[in-house]
Structure formats: structure tokens, C-alpha cells
Design an enzyme around this catalytic site. Structure first.
Site, PDB file in Angstrom:
ATOM      1  N   HIS A 326      14.249  18.903 -30.065  1.00 25.93           N
ATOM      2  CA  HIS A 326      15.261  18.340 -30.550  1.00 25.93           C
ATOM      3  C   HIS A 326      15.291  16.604 -30.235  1.00 25.93           C
ATOM      4  O   HIS A 326      15.274  16.773 -28.726  1.00 25.93           O
ATOM      5  CB  HIS A 326      15.932  19.566 -29.968  1.00 25.93           C
ATOM      6  CG  HIS A 326      16.105  20.725 -29.876  1.00 25.93           C
ATOM      7  ND1 HIS A 326      16.392  21.916 -29.253  1.00 25.93           N
ATOM      8  CD2 HIS A 326      16.239  21.269 -31.587  1.00 25.93           C
ATOM      9  CE1 HIS A 326      15.767  23.087 -30.062  1.00 25.93           C
ATOM     10  NE2 HIS A 326      16.192  22.733 -30.961  1.00 25.93           N
ATOM     11  N   SER A 548      14.416  16.946 -25.647  1.00 31.83           N
ATOM     12  CA  SER A 548      15.573  17.953 -25.670  1.00 31.83           C
ATOM     13  C   SER A 548      13.787  19.064 -24.572  1.00 31.83           C
ATOM     14  O   SER A 548      14.659  19.924 -23.896  1.00 31.83           O
ATOM     15  CB  SER A 548      15.831  18.290 -26.496  1.00 31.83           C
ATOM     16  OG  SER A 548      17.007  18.041 -26.392  1.00 31.83           O
ATOM     17  N   TRP A 549      13.333  18.902 -24.431  1.00 29.88           N
ATOM     18  CA  TRP A 549      11.765  19.588 -23.444  1.00 29.88           C
ATOM     19  C   TRP A 549      11.526  20.916 -24.291  1.00 29.88           C
ATOM     20  O   TRP A 549      11.834  21.719 -23.888  1.00 29.88           O
ATOM     21  CB  TRP A 549      12.265  19.351 -21.966  1.00 29.88           C
ATOM     22  CG  TRP A 549      12.492  18.211 -21.368  1.00 29.88           C
ATOM     23  CD1 TRP A 549      11.888  17.027 -20.469  1.00 29.88           C
ATOM     24  CD2 TRP A 549      13.999  18.003 -20.935  1.00 29.88           C
ATOM     25  NE1 TRP A 549      12.267  16.521 -20.298  1.00 29.88           N
ATOM     26  CE2 TRP A 549      13.755  16.804 -20.125  1.00 29.88           C
ATOM     27  CE3 TRP A 549      15.196  18.580 -21.418  1.00 29.88           C
ATOM     28  CZ2 TRP A 549      14.635  16.156 -19.764  1.00 29.88           C
ATOM     29  CZ3 TRP A 549      16.002  17.989 -20.550  1.00 29.88           C
ATOM     30  CH2 TRP A 549      15.863  16.314 -19.574  1.00 29.88           C
ATOM     31  N   HIS A 550      11.871  20.445 -25.574  1.00 29.86           N
ATOM     32  CA  HIS A 550      12.092  22.179 -26.797  1.00 29.86           C
ATOM     33  C   HIS A 550      10.953  22.307 -27.773  1.00 29.86           C
ATOM     34  O   HIS A 550      11.106  22.279 -28.213  1.00 29.86           O
ATOM     35  CB  HIS A 550      13.275  22.107 -27.257  1.00 29.86           C
ATOM     36  CG  HIS A 550      14.476  22.408 -26.316  1.00 29.86           C
ATOM     37  ND1 HIS A 550      15.780  21.470 -26.923  1.00 29.86           N
ATOM     38  CD2 HIS A 550      14.634  22.328 -24.833  1.00 29.86           C
ATOM     39  CE1 HIS A 550      16.630  22.329 -25.448  1.00 29.86           C
ATOM     40  NE2 HIS A 550      15.749  22.308 -24.523  1.00 29.86           N
ATOM     41  N   SER A 551       9.733  21.459 -26.570  1.00 26.83           N
ATOM     42  CA  SER A 551       8.205  21.584 -27.740  1.00 26.83           C
ATOM     43  C   SER A 551       8.184  22.549 -28.640  1.00 26.83           C
ATOM     44  O   SER A 551       7.950  23.228 -27.950  1.00 26.83           O
ATOM     45  CB  SER A 551       7.754  20.484 -27.251  1.00 26.83           C
ATOM     46  OG  SER A 551       7.250  19.291 -26.257  1.00 26.83           O
TER      47      SER A 551
END
Ligand SMILES: Cc1cc2nc3c(=O)[nH]c(=O)nc-3n(C[C@H](O)[C@H](O)[C@H](O)COP(=O)(O)OP(=O)(O)OC[C@H]3O[C@@H](n4cnc5c(N)ncnc54)[C@H](O)[C@@H]3O)c2cc1C
Length: 619
Positions: A326, A548-551
Site C-alpha cells: 500500500h 506501508s510495510w505491507h509487502s
């Protein structure tokens, strides 16, 4: 202890062979390994984790210190190929690198994916992965400590604790108060809502209300295991799995290395060590680590393997593709002296932390038991906003969102600290408005550059802002956040370095706000932006957008012909006894922060693995 003697000690306690080996000891692995160890303590299980232990370490357990990115050793970083869409910038994406992985370093924001996200997974060929199967697992994993919890939504006996955090900040209260009066197109609620869009709502946290500590999977699934369940669960830290070992396409173990096994040029100094798995190898190294291990093991596309000089074992072109995240931006504001801000605390400034320490230690409350994010909204555009979002987004709206009424377009959060990249003026109090697109069109890839070295950089392209629809969503997020911020009682102006450089000839410069002594009236008309202003906003976002560190998504659970890497039982196509269990298996993005989905994937993976191993899943 030197690395060599540390390795010797650990090797002595290591077995030559285990029933199950986990490559990676992050969020998902801790859930699966713990559940299996409890279900059958006789199973010999090994977790090999790239980072260190986290048990009772203040930087991990004390929530106020979260997102302290200066703690470099607890993160792995991945630098993207520079992109024209980002003004020639490279983006640095971080993941957790320690036992507990992302759950031990993340921002602890609690929310859930939309039900239709999981139903979409099921529709792409994954029976048993729809919302009716997965939402009960979200209940199973949590203890919802907020009194008003609805039992049809929340769980009350799981290991992971959810609370309001140590206090409700006045920043969050003002965000919700302003929203209720200003944004008449949307609703404001006082009790958190998870499954509704367009509600300004309190935002809860993965923090234990009783201790004030972070609720991560290392502490709540592994460190707290009873001695019987721990007996045969071995954990090897500070080691990276290089590749999976095969006999006739059957996974029989892994090789692993320490950093010192490579010289400064990244060339091998010492050969990797090996350990055997008699029943199963489970890759749980996250969206970057798991596809990299597959590629180093010869599983991937001929083209990418050839570039890294790896002999191909299985032709699986989907490995490392389908990278999703994100896109996040945050705009900073100056805040009044009496506001509850975490300035200094989250940077780990001990002087700033001192005033809150006694309360946290004695009662587990206060700003140290807080992550700064305690109010938010998942938004869909109004008809007027849809027009403003422009033709590129409107096309996406028609194709993707119209039929999926539970899917939000963007998340806007109120944060009681400056989460932007612009520095705060010394001694000032600040708050910020982070916002991100929840289903960006950006899809990227990650591939290895080295056959042997698991520390070598990856060839990584996230695709951020390459699609104009994604740019439009961030522009909308900026404007919405700015209108709310400048009406909040604590507002004392903008921090110009964190805002677009608007053309001075227009009426819509940042001086509208930055010179203001306090908030504007609720009924003040919205700022009118010219086309040049919009361009300034877009340029600003291209220069500042971050992860967003949402890999997720790089070993997607899809059919092989559709580019899938694992089947619905998490088996890697083309080989035996090899599964992937982490967010890399996610086939399609989820419209939420991703810790909850990692917990769900962990619980689901446990059920599958237990069935394969013939272990009872009854508690
Ligand atoms: C800074 C940050 C902030 C976040 N904030 C939030 C938030 O507020 N709310 C939310 O819901 N989500 C948040 N997230 C996202 C969420 O934490 C992650 O999506 C989730 O933890 C990913 O789980 P995973 O099991 O897929 O991978 P991870 O938890 O990343 O686990 C992978 C593990 O594998 C290890 N590893 C990698 N390669 C190897 C190898 N070769 N050998 C051995 N080990 C290896 C890594 O060190 C890591 O421990 C955040 C994440 C980060 C990084």
C-alpha cells in the site's frame, strides 16, 4: 562470544534432522510452529531465523518506541530500482528481521481485511480460503480486550491481545469530533467498527491492556510456550537459509549461512551448513525472503534464474512476481502545547520517555503503551469526490470498486506524532495525517541477484505511482486530511517541508495554514485547488511516497497457469514436501494493514500442516 564459537555451541545442540524445518521465524512462522508444537510435542521442529531473539527487549515490547527505524539490526531493507514515477528515486522497503518478524517491529495498528478480499482469494481457485473459513480464524487468534466487543466479530480467548492502548489521545478525539461536524457525507462512531466503510472510528492496537506491552507472535506464541511444547522446538537465530535441498524433487532439508561466511565482495568464504527435514520444509521468510529462497533453490522463471546463474529445477514463472504493497504518504502539522503527542518517544529519546516510564512500568498505561494511531477512516469517494479523482481513477472505480461495496479506496489515519519524512522544528509538538491507497494498481516484482548469498541485494521494483489512478488517490487523501487537520483544536500550522510547494501565484499556498495561530472554523469553505496546485501535490507525493510495510503476494496461491507458486494447501508446484506460509502466498491485495492477515494465514497453515502430518487440531 565470536560468531564461530557461537556457531559451535548452537551446532552442538542442533539435531542432524528434524520433522519440520521453518525457513524464517517471523509473524506467520511463530503461529504455525507454536500450534504444531502444542498439538504434538513429540515432533522435532526447527526454526531458522535471519535476525535475533526479541524476548523482553524494551525496543520490541514497549509500544511507544515502535517504528524506531534507527534500530537497523531488527530490520531487513530492500532498495528498489530507481523509478521515473518517483522522480528518479529509489524506495527503501523494510521488513522485520528478528524472531516475530514484522509483528515484533510493526506499528501495531489493528484492523481487518474486507470479507470480499478473502472471498476473492477463494474465487481464484482456493477452496477453504474464503471469508466464511478465515474470519473465524481471526476470532480464534485474538483476545479482544475492549469491553464492547461483538462476539460475532471478535474473539476473547486467543493469544494476541487487542486494546485501545494506554490512553486515548486528544489528537484522536479532535479528529473524530471534527469529522463528525465537518464531513456530513460520512459517519463518525465512538466504538471501533471493522467491517464498514466511510466511518470515522477509534482505531485499536495490538497492545495488551493489562501489561501495556506489544502483542507480537514471538512473545504470544513462542516465548510463552509451556516446557513440554518447547522441548522439541529449536530456534536458530542470526542464520539465513540459502536454499532448499532436494532428492528427486522432494525437499529434504535446507542449507544456511551466517553473514561472516561471505567476504566484503559477497563471495562465499565458508560453505553453508545443512540440516535435514524428514517430513516438511516450510518457507516463512516473508514477501522478499521466500521467493528469494525458491529462486536460489532453482524454482522460478528460466529468465530470472539464468540472470543469477542458477540451474532450473522447476519452471515456475510466478516466483517473485505479483509484489503488492500500500502506498503511504503522511503530512505533518504543528500541535498545541497541551496535545498528547509521542514526539521524541518513538524516536527512542530516553529524556522524552522518562516522564512516562513509571506509569507504563507500574500500570501498563500512558503514552508508552500507545502507537500514536488511535483514530482513522477507511474511505470510499462521494460522487463529487469521484469526479475530482478524474478519469483514470473513475475507470478503476467502474472495473473494481462499484461491485465490491465493502472495499475501501484509501485509509486516512490520525497520528499523534510526525510520521512524515520532514523533520519537526526542534522542541515542537506535532501530529500528522498518514494516508495510503488500499488497492493500488502498482504491482511489482522481486528477484535474486546472487545464486549463493542471501544477503545480496534483490532486483526489486514495487511499481509505486506508475498508474495515474494511484496518484489521484493520494491527492485525494492529502486534501481530506488537510481539511480535517486545520479544523482540529490542537492545530497550530503546517510544517512546510512536509507539504507540497504550491505555486505562489495561486491562492492555495501552505501559508493559508502555516501562519494561522490556531484552527479555522468548521464551516470555512474547503480549499480550492487549481490544476497547478494538483500538480504540486502529485510532485510532492512522487518525491515522498513510501512503503506501508505491507509487502505481499510474491509466491501467490493461484493456479499454476495463472502464475501461481503454491496450491491451496500451500504446496509449491512441481516439488514435494515444500510449503510456503507467510504473506507471500496472498494472491490478491487486502484493503487493510496486513498483520491480521498474516495471523490468519498462520492459523490456516497450521490446520493444513497438521492434517498433512496426521496431527489432531483439537485443543
Ligand atoms: C515497520 C513495519 C510496520 C508495520 N505496521 C503494521 C501495523 O501497524 N499494522 C499491521 O497490521 N501491519 C503492519 N505491518 C505489516 C505486518 O507486520 C507484516 O505484514 C507481517 O508481519 C508480515 O508477516 P510475514 O510472516 O509474512 O513476514 P515477516 O513477519 O516479515 O517474517 C519473515 C521472517 O523471515 C526472516 N527471513 C527472511 N529471509 C530469511 C532467510 N533467508 N532465512 C531465514 N530467515 C529469513 C525475516 O527475518 C523475518 O523474521 C508493518 C510491518 C513493518 C515492517
Amino acid at each position: 562470544m565470536s560468531l564461530d564459537s557461537e556457531r559451535a555451541t548452537l551446532s552442538m545442540s542442533l539435531l542432524e534432522s528434524y520433522d519440520v524445518i521453518f525457513a524464517g521465524g517471523g509473524t506467520t512462522a511463530c503461529v504455525v510452529a507454536s500450534r504444531i508444537a502444542q498439538a504434538d510435542p513429540s515432533l522435532k521442529i526447527l526454526i531458522i531465523e535471519a535476525g535475533s531473539h526479541t524476548e523482553d527487549l524494551i525496543d520490541h515490547v514497549q509500544p511507544g518506541r515502535c517504528l524506531n527505524l534507527s534500530l537497523a539490526h531488527t530490520f531487513s531493507h530492500f532498495d528498489s530500482i530507481p523509478s521515473d514515477a518517483l522522480g528518479g528515486r529509489s524506495i527503501r522497503v523494510l521488513t522485520g528481521c528478528c524472531l516475530g518478524g514484522g509483528s515484533a517491529v510493526n506499528g501495531m495498528m489493528y484492523t481487518r481485511a474486507s470479507a470480499s478480499d478473502y472471498d476473492d482469494w477463494e474465487k481464484v481457485g482456493n477452496p477453504g480460503w474464503g471469508s466464511k473459513d478465515l474470519i473465524p480464524l481471526a476470532r480464534k487468534v485474538e483476545t479482544y480486550q475492549v469491553a464492547s466487543g461483538d462476539p460475532s466479530v471478535h474473539g476473547f480467548n486467543g493469544p494476541i491481545k487487542i486494546s485501545r492502548g494506554g490512553q486515548v489521545t486528544n489528537i484522536a478525539r479532535e479528529f473524530l469530533e471534527v469529522a463528525a461536524q465537518y464531513d456530513r457525507d460520512r459517519k463518525t462512531v465512538t466504538q471501533s467498527t471493522l467491517d464498514a466503510q466511510d466511518f470515522y472510528t477509534p482505531w485499536h492496537m495490538y497492545i495488551d491492556a493489562h501489561t501495556g506491552k506489544r502483542s507480537d507472535t514471538a512473545h504470544h506464541f513462542i516465548y510463552n510456550l509451556n516446557p513440554e511444547a518447547k522441548r522439541n522446538l529449536h530456534i536458530l537465530t542470526n542464520r539465513r537459509v540459502v536454499k532448499v535441498l532436494f532428492e528427486n524433487n522432494r525437499a529434504v532439508g535446507v542449507s544456511y549461512a551466517v553473514h561472516d561466511d561471505f567476504n566484503v565482495l559477497g563471495e562465499t568464504k565458508n560453505p553453508p551448513q545443512t540440516v535435514h527435514a524428514s517430513r516438511l520444509v516450510i518457507l516463512s521468510s516473508g514477501a522478499f525472503g521466500s521467493p528469494a529462497i525458491l529462486e536460489r533453490s532453482g524454482i522460478g522463471s528460466a529468465e530470472h534464474l539464468a540472470q543469477a546463474q542458477v540451474d532450473q529445477l522447476v519452471d515456475l514463472p510466478g516466483v517473485g512476481e505479483n509484489y503488492n504493497d500500500h502506498n503511504l504518504c503522511a503530512t505533518p502539522y504543528l500541535s498545541s502545547e497541551d496535545s498528547d503527542c509521542l514526539d521524541g518517544i518513538f524516536g527512542g529519546d530516553e529524556e522524552a520517555i522518562k516522564p512516562y516510564l513509571a506509569e507504563w512500568t507500574e500500570k501498563g498505561t500512558g503514552l508508552l503503551a500507545h502507537n500514536s494511531f488511535d483514530a482513522a477512516i477507511k474511505m470510499r469517494p462521494t460522487p463529487k469526490e469521484l469526479e475530482e479523482l478524474g478519469p483514470f481513477f473513475k475507470k478503476v472505480w467502474q472495473e473494481f470498486y462499484v461491485e465490491a461495496s465493502d472495499k475501501p479506496v484509501a485509509l486516512l489515519i490520525s497520528s499523534a506524532r510526525n510520521l512524515s519524512t520532514a523533520p519537526s522544528p526542534p522542541g515542537s509538538k506535532t501530529f500528522s495525517m498518514p494516508f495510503c491507497s488500499l488497492y493500488p494498481r502498482a504491482i511489482g516484482y522481486t528477484h535474486i541477484t546472487s545464486r549463493t548469498n542471501p544477503w545480496a541485494p534483490l532486483r526489486f521494483k514495487p511499481g509505486y505511482l506508475e498508474d495515474p489512478a494511484d496518484v489521484a488517490i493520494l491527492r485525494w487523501g492529502y486534501k481530506r486530511g488537510r481539511e480535517i487537520a486545520r479544523r482540529m483544536r490542537s492545530f497550530r500550522g503546517e510544517i512546510p517541508a512536509g507539504h507540497p510547494k504550491f505555486p505562489s501565484s495561486t491562492t492555495t499556498t501552505s501559508s493559508v495554514a502555516s501562519s494561522a495561530p490556531g484552527p479555522i472554523d468548521i464551516d470555512t469553505p474547503d480549499i480550492v485547488y487549481s490544476a497547478e496546485d494538483d500538480k504540486a501535490i502529485d510532485d510532492h507525493h512522487r518525491a515522498t511516497v513510501s512503503t506501508s510495510w505491507h509487502s505481499l503476494g510474491t509466491c501467490a496461491m493461484k493456479s499454476r497457469v495463472a502464475g501461481g507458486v503454491v496450491d491451496p494447501r500451500l504446496n509449491v508446484y512441481g516439488v514435494e514436501n515444500l510449503k510456503v506460509a507467510d504473506l507471500s502466498i496472498v494472491p490478491l491485495n487486502v484493503g487493510a494493514n496486513t498483520y491480521n492477515t498474516a495471523l490468519i494465514v498462520g492459523e490456516k497453515a497450521f490446520l493444513i500442516v497438521a492434517e498433512d502430518l496426521g496431527v489432531s487440531t483439537k485443543e
